[in-house]
Design an enzyme around this catalytic site. Structure first.
Site, PDB file in Angstrom:
ATOM      1  N   HIS A   1    -162.487  10.427  -6.500  1.00  0.00           N
ATOM      2  CA  HIS A   1    -161.583   9.325  -6.593  1.00  0.00           C
ATOM      3  C   HIS A   1    -163.030   7.949  -6.025  1.00  0.00           C
ATOM      4  CE1 HIS A   1    -158.346   5.801  -6.824  1.00  0.00           C
ATOM      5  NE2 HIS A   1    -159.762   4.939  -6.343  1.00  0.00           N
ATOM      6  N   GLU A   2    -163.294   8.534  -5.088  1.00  0.00           N
ATOM      7  CA  GLU A   2    -164.455   7.327  -4.250  1.00  0.00           C
ATOM      8  C   GLU A   2    -165.809   7.426  -5.020  1.00  0.00           C
ATOM      9  OE1 GLU A   2    -162.912   4.552  -2.794  1.00  0.00           O
ATOM     10  OE2 GLU A   2    -160.835   5.953  -2.528  1.00  0.00           O
TER      11      GLU A   2
HETATM   12 ZN   LIG Z   1    -159.173   3.180  -6.074  1.00  0.00          ZN
END
Ligand SMILES: [Zn+2]
Length: 161
Positions: free
Chosen positions: A131-132
């Site tokens: 996600h990051e």
């Molecule tokens: Zn996010």
């Protein structure tokens, strides 16, 4: 506490970031703890620099009380096995999407002490890291969800995210 950028229409959230040239510079060293404080205040498990309006390849995360300072992270391998989880994002308040991601990834990065690291992560930590890193490539969960949907419905799509 740093102000958050929210909304999928914000250009800072949709562009690729620049590499951090000096992880030990005072600017970066002062920024890292501020990012952790902001992440805690917002009840997040990760925060990427574009989310606080900084276009650098840098993110922090905290999973099972362990903190990760991911400077210039690159995912170097992804498992074929996928997991789906309901993901939220501090940049898209109140929005949740079921996102398919690799169950296990290997990520190379520079840590807060300027040391090169290689981490093999599975499950929730792997999801957070992906996600990051997506943020650092200008990809939000909304974009990933829409791409997933098109793929499932076998509709054509122009470019990979
Ligand atoms: Zn996010």
């Amino acid at each position: 506490m740093l102000p958050l950028v929210t909304g999928e229409d914000k250009s800072i959230l949709c562009q690729k970031t620049k590499l951090v040239t000096d992880p030990l510079s005072p600017e970066i060293q002062e920024l890292l703890p501020k990012m952790i404080v902001t992440m805690h205040k917002e009840h997040g498990v990760g925060l990427a620099a574009p989310q606080i309006n900084i276009p650098l390849r840098l993110a922090v995360a905290e999973v099972e009380k362990k903190q990760y300072f991911l400077i210039n992270p690159e995912i170097t391998s992804r498992s074929q096995e996928l997991i789906v989880s309901e993901e939220g994002c501090l940049s898209l308040p109140g929005e949740f999407f079921p996102i398919l991601r690799s169950e296990t990834v290997t990520v190379r990065y520079i840590n807060e002490k300027g040391l090169p690291k290689k981490l093999r992560a599975s499950g929730f930590l792997a999801t957070v890291i992906q996600h990051e890193v997506d943020h650092l490539d200008g990809v939000l969960i909304l974009h990933r969800f829409l791409k997933q949907e098109k793929k499932q419905k076998n509709l054509p799509y122009d470019q990979p995210l």
